[in-house]
Write a protein that holds these residues in place. Structure first.
Motif, mmCIF file in Angstrom:
data_model
loop_
_atom_site.group_PDB
_atom_site.id
_atom_site.type_symbol
_atom_site.label_atom_id
_atom_site.label_comp_id
_atom_site.label_asym_id
_atom_site.label_seq_id
_atom_site.Cartn_x
_atom_site.Cartn_y
_atom_site.Cartn_z
ATOM 1 N N CYS A 45 15.014 4.221 -50.228
ATOM 2 C CA CYS A 45 14.972 3.646 -51.679
ATOM 3 C C CYS A 45 14.982 4.771 -52.529
ATOM 4 C CB CYS A 45 12.858 3.686 -51.041
ATOM 5 S SG CYS A 45 13.275 1.822 -50.144
ATOM 6 N N GLU A 67 17.315 4.823 -55.777
ATOM 7 C CA GLU A 67 16.250 4.622 -57.094
ATOM 8 C C GLU A 67 17.270 5.073 -58.215
ATOM 9 O OE1 GLU A 67 14.570 6.440 -60.475
ATOM 10 O OE2 GLU A 67 15.305 7.797 -58.254
ATOM 11 N N ARG A 68 17.806 6.840 -57.716
ATOM 12 C CA ARG A 68 18.856 7.456 -57.883
ATOM 13 C C ARG A 68 20.074 7.191 -58.441
ATOM 14 N NH1 ARG A 68 16.846 10.870 -61.673
ATOM 15 N NH2 ARG A 68 15.584 9.752 -61.001
#
Length: 174
Positions: free
Chosen positions: A34, A38-39
């Motif tokens: 996750c 996200e990055r």
């Protein structure tokens, strides 16, 4: 539909065959992926706006050659770097945690093997094989997650480095 159910059944069987330690490894891997996703989404969607805002803040300044302007430039670059590095330290910690959890699975599996040997002796190979399986599956799972996580962690770190240098190049100091 039965194919999807068979896939989830295989995952469940894998998790149970590796012992209790595979569940924390699964949780850590979900958190890790996750954060990595996200990055990657941040660099794809949010970073261009952040870079444009930093550039706009710098371009609206008239003074670009004083020591005060240099401090403002450094502050803009630092803000961008902080945004780009958010979550990277946690990603590294989770990557380091995966092999340790795999090692914990190895130890608990070997304890199971020794328990079987203490009760039945060395003649019950089937019971011992279950413990050896419980010892090797978490190790493999922890290593696979850590190795793939390392690849993406390095990819993110290189992107942070490249983008911070690019941002510094865009903010011209005269």
């Amino acid at each position: 539909m039965p194919r999807q159910l068979a896939f989830f059944e295989d995952i469940r069987n894998f998790l149970y065959s590796g012992g209790d330690v595979l569940w924390p490894i699964l949780l850590v891997s979900i958190c890790l992926w996750c954060l990595i996703i996200e990055r990657l989404i941040f660099f794809q969607q949010n970073y261009p706006q952040l870079k444009a805002n930093c550039l706009a803040d710098w371009e609206q300044r008239e003074d670009k050659n004083s020591s005060y302007a240099l401090f403002i430039r450094r502050e803009l670059i630092s803000q961008g770097l902080l945004q780009m590095n958010r979550g990277v330290a946690i990603i590294k910690v989770l990557i380091a945690l995966c092999p340790l959890l795999g090692l914990l699975g190895t130890v608990t599996g070997m304890i199971h093997v020794f328990d079987v040997m203490a009760v039945t002796g060395t003649g019950n190979a089937r019971a011992m094989a279950t413990g050896v399986s419980q010892a090797t599956i978490p190790t493999m799972a922890g290593m696979v997650i850590a190795i793939t996580g390392l690849y993406f962690s390095k990819l993110i770190e290189e992107r942070v480095s490249d983008e911070s240098h690019h941002l510094a190049d865009l903010l011209k100091y005269h």
